[in-house]
Every structure is written in C-alpha cells, then in structure tokens.
Design an enzyme around this catalytic site. Structure first.
Site, short mmCIF file in Angstrom:
data_model
loop_
_atom_site.label_atom_id
_atom_site.label_comp_id
_atom_site.label_asym_id
_atom_site.label_seq_id
_atom_site.Cartn_x
_atom_site.Cartn_y
_atom_site.Cartn_z
N HIS A 1 0.85 -1.18 0.00
CA HIS A 1 0.00 0.00 0.00
C HIS A 1 0.89 1.24 0.00
O HIS A 1 2.12 1.15 -0.13
CB HIS A 1 -0.95 -0.04 1.20
CG HIS A 1 -1.83 -1.27 1.19
ND1 HIS A 1 -2.80 -1.48 0.24
CD2 HIS A 1 -1.85 -2.36 2.01
CE1 HIS A 1 -3.41 -2.63 0.47
NE2 HIS A 1 -2.85 -3.18 1.53
N HIS B 1 3.88 1.32 2.41
CA HIS B 1 4.98 0.44 2.01
C HIS B 1 5.80 1.07 0.88
O HIS B 1 7.03 1.02 0.89
CB HIS B 1 4.44 -0.91 1.56
CG HIS B 1 3.60 -1.60 2.58
ND1 HIS B 1 2.25 -1.84 2.39
CD2 HIS B 1 3.90 -2.10 3.80
CE1 HIS B 1 1.77 -2.47 3.45
NE2 HIS B 1 2.75 -2.62 4.32
N ARG C 1 8.71 -2.52 11.79
CA ARG C 1 8.13 -2.85 13.09
C ARG C 1 7.60 -4.28 13.07
O ARG C 1 6.91 -4.68 12.15
CB ARG C 1 6.99 -1.86 13.40
CG ARG C 1 6.40 -1.99 14.79
CD ARG C 1 5.28 -0.99 14.97
NE ARG C 1 4.78 -0.98 16.34
CZ ARG C 1 3.89 -1.84 16.81
NH1 ARG C 1 3.42 -2.78 16.01
NH2 ARG C 1 3.47 -1.77 18.06
#
Length: 537
Positions: A203, A206, A292
C-alpha cells in the site's frame, strides 16, 4: 560434488545442482532407493538449498547443526544461522533408511528433484525446538502449530544433490535464482541494493518506506516478496503478485525491480529476520528494510505480543557484523492529514491527528464493499484486491451442520438447500454425511483417525465450492471440536463459514433411531458410537 560459485555480489554461493552425467547416475541408482514425497514446505526449503539462497548450507541439517542452531543460532562450525532447515519424515521411513543410504526426494507428481545422502537420523524434542526457535510453545503461533501438529516425528540430515529445481508455472519471468538476480543487478549497474521483504500487498505506506530506504542508501530497490508458505489466512500469492506488478510503474524507471522468493516462512520474529537477511545477502543485496514487528504476528488471544515491536531490529543490530547486509530500520508509518504525508509514528507530536488502516480493517472494508481511502492505497492495488475479495454478498460460503446422529441435520440441510435453490443466483451443493461416506470416504472406518480424515475431506470440497463463489451445505456428525476448527480455518480463508450445532437431546435422537443404530450401540454391537460409547465435544 557441490559447486561453490564466487560472484561479485554477496560472496560464495552453493550450487546444489549436479551435472547431466551425475544426474543419469542418480536416476539409475534411485531405482533401488526409498523415496520421500516432499510437502509444500519442504519443496520451498529444497529449492532454496539447491539454488544457493540458503548458502552456506549444502543439505538438510544434521543433528549437531540442528542442536547448535536451536540453542545458539549458530551452525556446529560456528557460523551464524538462526532457524533449523530440516527434513521431517514419517517414523516408517526413518525406521527403514540407514546412515549412508540415499533417499530420492520427489515432488507431488513423483518427479525426482534431488538425492539425499543420509548422514543422520533423530527424533527431535519439538516442544524444546518451539521454545528455543519461536520463543513460545503456544500453538496459537502458526509456526509452533505447524511444528507440533503438522511436522513428521523424525528428521533426516545430509548432503543433497539436485537434479532440477521444483517446477513453477506461475510468474516464471519473476522467479530468479540468486545467481540470476546478481547478474541482473550487474547489468543494471546497481552496486547497492536494498531489499524489501513482504508477505502482504503493498500500500502507500509500504511504497513510501521503500522509496525512503533506497534514497537513504543510494541504492536500487528489490521488491522481494515471499511466495511460499506464509501465515494461514494470508492473501494468496497470485493476488499479491498482481498488486506488486501494479505498483512498479510508480517507481522512477531503472530504480526498482520485482522478484519472487519461494520461502516457506516460519513467522519466527527476530530469528526469521536474520534468516531473511542471510537470504538477501545470497541474492546480492547490500541492505534490507527491517520494519516494526518484522516477521512477527502481533498478539495472542490474551493480548500478549509474541515479540516486541522492535525486537527484530535489536537482534539484527547485535549480529550486524556477521550478516553481510546492512539494516535499514524503520518505525511504523502513519498518515498525517495536516501534512498530507506519511510520518514515523514515534515522531508524531502528542495530540496530532494521524490515520492508519490495519489489515483486519482493510479486509472488513473489502468484504463490506466500503470505500478504501485514497491516502491508504493506490487505486490499481484496490482494484486487484477487489477482484479477489468481492463484497460479502458475492462471496461463496459454507453452512456446516453438526450434531448427533438423528438430530435432524440432514432434514434441515435439505430444507436450506431447496430454499437457496428456489432463490437462485448461485450453485448449491449438499455434502450430507451418508452421501460423503458413500462417494468420498467409502474405504474409511469409524475410528477417531478415520472420522477426522472424513471431516477434512468434507472441509476440502466445501472450501473448493466456497472459493469459487458457490454455497456448500455440510451435514456430518463431526463430533470432535479440533477438526471442526480446522475446517473453519480452511474455509474462512476463502469465504464465509457458519457453524450450526443442531442441539437435539440424546433421548430424542434415540427415540427417532430410524436406522436402528442407537439400539445396536446400546447392545454393544457397534463400538465407538457418538453419544453412547464415544463423546460428542
């Protein structure tokens, strides 16, 4: 012999494929060997062993390497390696094959892909392996669940000689070996390459992350998604690859490329992050993005995190000198409406409005046909996702009736089927217990093992109906909770699933007893009968 190829990107590669002359010898000799049909997970591991992506491994691990990797994240010789790469086999095969013998490794169609020279056999302590490698023995972790419930009880270790790589019919032009990808980087003139590992669609966040990483490293961008086994419930790789292809035109020409990685992910968090880095080194990358909860899972059912949000980055940093790939650490990116830009979540001032959409919310929006905000994803990605995930009213689904014999499951299922056919609009299939026993499971008995196999078969055909937009109605007894949950998991990844417990009391079922089965069970002529001598969970 195993060949060692020296190349300008990433150091020495192991080439597990043998010469044509050696192939002929192995094919001839294999007529006298035992064979093992590789599972989908094992096929992924074999491909990465043969093409050099798992260098310096030259085969499936022997017990000394396995023990050292589990306890110390190192091979027996001292080299860094975080995750066991082992060949799990049945007790039957392990009992028949001896050290020094060879086993033919075959795909599902029986094609021989490689020869394993057995150097070690042992029965592992899987609970210990789970605790050491995954940091937990909680079966809610899909890697742990696979290890404890779906991994064969014995391991074989030894050197492999490859005849051919596993075959692929999909996206062949995007499937590169490490050698091929290094050559591609050289032709493009890239001396620095930053890899982006993903198992999800890309998306806007990213995309933004990859552009920032490539700019900071002054490097080309390798979009390198895992297309082997990933987390259960993940989007299929066909849809994901179409999403990646749809995004590629947004990068400046000559700055990014897409290649597929046939990796069976373990979802092992920090340890798997190191494995990803070693693999990218072998593919010729110089940098890797670590975000993360890289290769993590979020939280368990009690709300506890399997891994810390930045545990992967911390583990990578401790071993940075050995990996051979530089880490590009990133915090989670969130959208700031005020700036109309993505910002690092840990840099947002208190009280500042931010927006983000989780994977679960995105799936809900797709299922409901709701709008997906343009700041969240590119229109071409949304278009591809909607092709695979139509709104719920257009999805297939399964209605799964369960209950005692004589509870009324078949009657209700037939009424529902007729009503749905009366309404029209999509195919409807009824998988009644007696029908399945006659046509799909005629060779099975009524032991717990055979009952579970029967229910899994029903789940499989219902999942095929469901994924193709049809309606499946199932009406078996299905007395065991674990296999019912297994079927739910199998089908929910493809459409809707509704479990219906027909809770007719046992005494009512016995009074009906149209087939006389309860009377026979009470008399002892039928053993293991649900509700009498076998439990309904």
């Amino acid at each position: 012999m195993t060949a060692h190829l020296n190349t300008p990107y990433g150091g020495t590669l192991i080439d597990g494929l043998v010469s044509p002359q050696r192939q002929e010898i192995l094919q001839r000799d294999s007529r006298e060997w035992l064979s093992w049909d590789l599972t989908p997970r094992q096929l992924c591991d074999l491909e990465l062993l043969l093409n050099g992506a798992f260098s310096p491994l030259s085969g499936f691990m022997r017990q000394p390497d396995y023990e050292a990797v589990c306890h110390e994240m190192r091979l027996a010789g001292g080299g860094l390696w975080p995750v066991p790469i082992v060949l799990d086999v049945s007790e039957e095969l392990a009992a028949k094959v001896g050290v020094g013998e060879s086993v033919a490794l075959r795909d599902a169609e029986g094609v021989m892909l490689a020869a394993l020279q057995v150097e070690d056999t042992w029965k592992p302590n899987k609970l210990e392996e789970a605790a050491l490698v995954y940091g937990t023995s909680n079966p809610e972790h899909p890697g742990v669940r696979t290890l404890l419930q779906h991994t064969n009880p014995w391991y074989l270790g030894g050197r492999i000689e490859g005849l051919q790589l596993p075959g692929h019919y999909d996206f062949k032009f995007l499937r590169h070996t490490p050698r091929e990808l290094r050559d591609l980087f050289a032709r493009m003139g890239w001396r620095r390459v930053v890899a982006f590992q993903t198992r999800n669609p890309m998306h806007r966040a990213h995309y933004e992350l990859t552009v920032r990483a490539a700019t900071a490293a002054n490097a080309g961008i390798l979009i390198h998604p895992a297309v082997g086994m990933t987390r259960p419930g993940d989007l299929d790789h066909y849809t994901r690859v179409r999403c990646y292809q749809a995004v590629m035109h947004r990068y400046t020409p000559g700055t990014a490329t897409l290649s597929l990685l046939p990796l069976a992910m373990r979802m092992a968090g920090p340890r798997e992050t190191l494995l990803h880095a070693i693999i990218r080194r072998n593919y010729g990358c110089t940098h890797m993005i670590v975000g993360r909860d890289h290769a993590g899972l979020g939280r368990d059912l009690n709300g506890c995190s399997f891994y810390g949000p930045y545990a992967a980055q911390e583990t990578f940093a401790r071993h940075a000198d050995e990996i051979g790939v530089a880490m590009m650490p990133f915090a989670e990116l969130v959208y700031s409406p005020d700036r109309d830009a993505f910002v690092a979540a840990d840099e947002v001032p208190p009280g500042t409005e931010t927006r983000s959409i989780s994977g679960a919310e995105l799936r809900e929006r797709l299922a409901d046909g709701r709008e997906i905000p343009s700041w969240s994803s590119f229109p071409e990605v949304i278009r591809e996702l909607r092709r695979t995930h139509p709104p719920r009213h257009r999805q297939g689904f399964t209605v799964f009736f369960t209950g005692l014999s004589g509870a009324g499951k078949s009657t209700i299922a037939n009424v529902l089927m007729i009503r749905l056919l009366e309404m029209g609009g999509r195919p409807v299939t009824l998988w009644d217990g007696d029908i399945v026993r006659t046509h799909l499971s005629s060779e099975l008995g009524f032991s717990k093992e055979h009952r579970d196999i029967n229910i899994r078969r029903i789940g499989f055909v219902a999942s095929e109906n469901t994924k193709n937009g049809a309606i499946a109605i199932c009406a078996p007894i299905a007395p065991y909770d674990a296999v019912r949950k297994e079927v739910r998991s199998m089908i929910q990844a493809r459409g809707g699933f509704i479990l219906v417990y027909v809770s007719t009391p046992l005494e009512v079922c016995e009074r009906r007893d149209r087939k006389g089965l309860y009377a026979k069970a009470r008399a002892g002529s039928i053993q293991g009968f649900t509700g009498i001598s076998d439990p309904y969970q």
